[in-house]
Design an enzyme around this catalytic site. Sequence first.
Site, PDB file in Angstrom:
ATOM      1  N   ASN A   1      -3.687  10.672  -0.853  1.00 11.71           N
ATOM      2  CA  ASN A   1      -4.273   9.621  -0.014  1.00 11.71           C
ATOM      3  C   ASN A   1      -4.372  10.139   1.424  1.00 11.71           C
ATOM      4  O   ASN A   1      -3.360  10.224   2.126  1.00 11.71           O
ATOM      5  CB  ASN A   1      -3.393   8.358  -0.080  1.00 11.71           C
ATOM      6  CG  ASN A   1      -3.953   7.245   0.795  1.00 11.71           C
ATOM      7  OD1 ASN A   1      -5.077   7.325   1.295  1.00 11.71           O
ATOM      8  ND2 ASN A   1      -3.157   6.202   0.977  1.00 11.71           N
TER       9      ASN A   1
ATOM     10  N   HIS B   1      -2.916  -1.389  -0.582  1.00 12.98           N
ATOM     11  CA  HIS B   1      -1.979  -0.502   0.112  1.00 12.98           C
ATOM     12  C   HIS B   1      -1.284  -1.306   1.218  1.00 12.98           C
ATOM     13  O   HIS B   1      -1.902  -2.169   1.842  1.00 12.98           O
ATOM     14  CB  HIS B   1      -2.736   0.696   0.702  1.00 12.98           C
ATOM     15  CG  HIS B   1      -1.809   1.770   1.178  1.00 12.98           C
ATOM     16  ND1 HIS B   1      -1.116   1.680   2.368  1.00 12.98           N
ATOM     17  CD2 HIS B   1      -1.442   2.951   0.616  1.00 12.98           C
ATOM     18  CE1 HIS B   1      -0.369   2.767   2.510  1.00 12.98           C
ATOM     19  NE2 HIS B   1      -0.546   3.555   1.463  1.00 12.98           N
TER      20      HIS B   1
ATOM     21  N   GLU C   1       5.124   1.559  -4.154  1.00  8.65           N
ATOM     22  CA  GLU C   1       5.224   2.181  -2.837  1.00  8.65           C
ATOM     23  C   GLU C   1       6.080   1.306  -1.920  1.00  8.65           C
ATOM     24  O   GLU C   1       5.545   0.437  -1.216  1.00  8.65           O
ATOM     25  CB  GLU C   1       3.844   2.327  -2.222  1.00  8.65           C
ATOM     26  CG  GLU C   1       2.920   3.252  -2.969  1.00  8.65           C
ATOM     27  CD  GLU C   1       2.072   4.044  -1.998  1.00  8.65           C
ATOM     28  OE1 GLU C   1       2.171   5.273  -2.020  1.00  8.65           O
ATOM     29  OE2 GLU C   1       1.342   3.430  -1.200  1.00  8.65           O
TER      30      GLU C   1
HETATM   31  C1  PEP Z   1       1.174   6.315   1.222  1.00 11.90           C
HETATM   32  O1  PEP Z   1       0.976   5.820   2.316  1.00 11.90           O
HETATM   33  O2  PEP Z   1       0.549   5.939   0.224  1.00 11.90           O
HETATM   34  C2  PEP Z   1       2.171   7.372   1.109  1.00 11.90           C
HETATM   35  C3  PEP Z   1       2.712   7.609  -0.055  1.00 11.90           C
HETATM   36  O3  PEP Z   1       2.458   8.047   2.261  1.00 11.90           O
HETATM   37  P1  PEP Z   1       3.590   9.162   2.495  1.00 11.90           P
HETATM   38  O4  PEP Z   1       3.576  10.100   1.319  1.00 11.90           O
HETATM   39  O5  PEP Z   1       3.197   9.830   3.765  1.00 11.90           O
HETATM   40  O6  PEP Z   1       4.882   8.441   2.608  1.00 11.90           O
END
Ligand code: PEP
Length: 264
Positions: A12, A103, A181
């Site tokens: 992403n 997200h 997440e």
């Molecule tokens: C995200 O924002 O989807 C993400 C996983 O970011 P990071 O890997 O930088 O924590």
Amino acid sequence: MSGTASPRLIANWKANLAPGEEVELARQIALRGSARQLAPGSLLIAPSAIGLVAVASLLRREHAELKIGVVAQDCSSDDPGARTGEIPASHLIGVADAVILGHSERRARGEDGRAIGAKVARCIDAGIVPIVCLGDLDARATDVERCDAVVDQWRGVLAGAAALQREEAAVSTSGIIIAYEPVWAIGSGRPARPETVAAVARALRSEAELTSAPLLYGGSVDGKSAAGYVGGSGAERVDGLLIGGASLEVESLFQIAAAVGVSR
Ligand code: PEP
């Protein structure tokens, strides 16, 4: 993406790069992928909306053998029409294989379950895979509280999809991917414990619509932590990773790819 497939990595890129930089990074990733025997179909890239078409055409024209998928970072909750600035899901047909929805960086701008559910329904109609992000907010919460929070979020999304006259059962069979997440883990350098991710996976898969849904983990994953998440069995299985910061450099992305066994 089926539950028994080899791990999938989704890069992403958010709004970090200008479109020309995105094309260049996609080219470097593809070249490294060829050299390091990247498993075909194991990587998907989510460039910005403005870079999407150029990245998709580069990957399909010059590196088709790697089957690198292309993912949009969002889409409209509405049908095509007089909606300035919106990107309807149906306009992504032939460009994006999947769309990241809900997200936390979009939820922080006011997007709720109802809107995310509507987007899910639009993607399903368009034949594009929805990748639905769910994540708890409090780093000090217990695993039980985290599970309750993400299950609640899921039910909000499902209600939003159902409000668009989709049968809930139809939503369940439509190839949705879940990305767990935790908001406190994103970009913080403090990834969730693999045990927490397994508990959340089990809780989500106890929801009737998600029993066989692929589940990804995202939040500060790097080459050292990646292997600890992917795999497992039954309802605790983790099918891949959603990667933010570490996907912006070829080296760190391929450290993760090697760690989970999809490249040398
Ligand atoms: C995200 O924002 O989807 C993400 C996983 O970011 P990071 O890997 O930088 O924590």
